[in-house]
Design a protein around this motif. Sequence first.
Motif, PDB file in Angstrom:
ATOM      1  N   LEU A  33       0.733  -1.383   0.023  1.00  0.00           N
ATOM      2  CA  LEU A  33       0.009  -0.113   0.013  1.00  0.00           C
ATOM      3  C   LEU A  33       0.987   1.321  -0.287  1.00  0.00           C
ATOM      4  O   LEU A  33       0.706   2.113  -0.691  1.00  0.00           O
ATOM      5  N   LEU A  34       1.845   1.151   0.603  1.00  0.00           N
ATOM      6  CA  LEU A  34       2.787   2.691   0.819  1.00  0.00           C
ATOM      7  C   LEU A  34       3.505   2.581  -0.494  1.00  0.00           C
ATOM      8  O   LEU A  34       3.774   3.735  -0.931  1.00  0.00           O
ATOM      9  N   ASP A  35       4.073   1.709  -1.063  1.00  0.00           N
ATOM     10  CA  ASP A  35       4.666   1.581  -2.287  1.00  0.00           C
ATOM     11  C   ASP A  35       3.918   2.214  -3.556  1.00  0.00           C
ATOM     12  O   ASP A  35       4.277   2.999  -4.072  1.00  0.00           O
ATOM     13  N   GLU A  36       2.612   1.790  -3.416  1.00  0.00           N
ATOM     14  CA  GLU A  36       1.475   2.175  -4.358  1.00  0.00           C
ATOM     15  C   GLU A  36       1.236   3.691  -4.211  1.00  0.00           C
ATOM     16  O   GLU A  36       1.038   4.530  -5.002  1.00  0.00           O
ATOM     17  N   ALA A  37       1.219   4.134  -2.684  1.00  0.00           N
ATOM     18  CA  ALA A  37       0.868   5.451  -2.465  1.00  0.00           C
ATOM     19  C   ALA A  37       2.260   6.428  -2.989  1.00  0.00           C
ATOM     20  O   ALA A  37       2.031   7.559  -3.517  1.00  0.00           O
ATOM     21  N   LYS A  38       3.258   5.862  -2.853  1.00  0.00           N
ATOM     22  CA  LYS A  38       4.812   6.597  -3.200  1.00  0.00           C
ATOM     23  C   LYS A  38       4.462   6.726  -4.639  1.00  0.00           C
ATOM     24  O   LYS A  38       4.850   8.024  -5.151  1.00  0.00           O
ATOM     25  N   ALA A  39       3.999   5.741  -5.423  1.00  0.00           N
ATOM     26  CA  ALA A  39       4.190   5.785  -6.929  1.00  0.00           C
ATOM     27  C   ALA A  39       3.190   6.765  -7.415  1.00  0.00           C
ATOM     28  O   ALA A  39       3.437   7.551  -8.376  1.00  0.00           O
ATOM     29  N   ARG A  40       2.022   6.940  -6.634  1.00  0.00           N
ATOM     30  CA  ARG A  40       0.868   7.785  -7.323  1.00  0.00           C
ATOM     31  C   ARG A  40       1.408   9.215  -6.765  1.00  0.00           C
ATOM     32  O   ARG A  40       0.804  10.112  -7.374  1.00  0.00           O
ATOM     33  N   ALA A  41       2.076   9.437  -5.867  1.00  0.00           N
ATOM     34  CA  ALA A  41       2.563  10.861  -5.195  1.00  0.00           C
ATOM     35  C   ALA A  41       4.061  11.190  -5.895  1.00  0.00           C
ATOM     36  O   ALA A  41       4.643  11.805  -5.305  1.00  0.00           O
ATOM     37  N   ASN A  42       4.246  10.706  -6.955  1.00  0.00           N
ATOM     38  CA  ASN A  42       5.717  10.729  -7.478  1.00  0.00           C
ATOM     39  C   ASN A  42       5.973  12.131  -7.854  1.00  0.00           C
ATOM     40  O   ASN A  42       6.576  12.521  -9.326  1.00  0.00           O
ATOM     41  N   ILE A  43       5.494  13.243  -7.259  1.00  0.00           N
ATOM     42  CA  ILE A  43       5.564  14.546  -7.874  1.00  0.00           C
ATOM     43  C   ILE A  43       6.440  15.259  -6.813  1.00  0.00           C
ATOM     44  O   ILE A  43       5.874  15.087  -5.508  1.00  0.00           O
ATOM     45  N   THR A  44       7.375  15.685  -6.969  1.00  0.00           N
ATOM     46  CA  THR A  44       8.382  16.384  -6.016  1.00  0.00           C
ATOM     47  C   THR A  44       8.349  17.894  -6.448  1.00  0.00           C
ATOM     48  O   THR A  44       8.331  18.183  -7.243  1.00  0.00           O
ATOM     49  N   THR A  45       8.722  18.516  -5.041  1.00  0.00           N
ATOM     50  CA  THR A  45       8.984  19.818  -5.130  1.00  0.00           C
ATOM     51  C   THR A  45      10.442  20.118  -5.377  1.00  0.00           C
ATOM     52  O   THR A  45      11.220  19.133  -5.295  1.00  0.00           O
ATOM     53  N   SER A  46      10.893  21.141  -5.535  1.00  0.00           N
ATOM     54  CA  SER A  46      12.282  21.497  -5.794  1.00  0.00           C
ATOM     55  C   SER A  46      13.279  21.104  -4.546  1.00  0.00           C
ATOM     56  O   SER A  46      14.342  20.858  -4.795  1.00  0.00           O
TER      57      SER A  46
END
Length: 64
Positions: A33-46
């Motif tokens: 579940l955490l891996d999936e959430a991390k993949a979905r939130a693969n938008i990072t700030t500067s």
Amino acid sequence: MHCNTTIDELLSEPIIRKLMASDGIKAEDIRSLLDEAKARANITTSAGAIKLPRPATSVMEIAG
């Protein structure tokens, strides 16, 4: 307050393991579940921090 406890440490706690067992949840389920959430939130700030999407504010947003 900032906590430095890792997921592995949390998942190895006896009370957490008992609670998960009573719910039929395995540590692998949580990690997946955490891996999936991390993949979905693969938008990072500067700065390299993960930028999560804005949470739904109403039932209508959740229902889609």
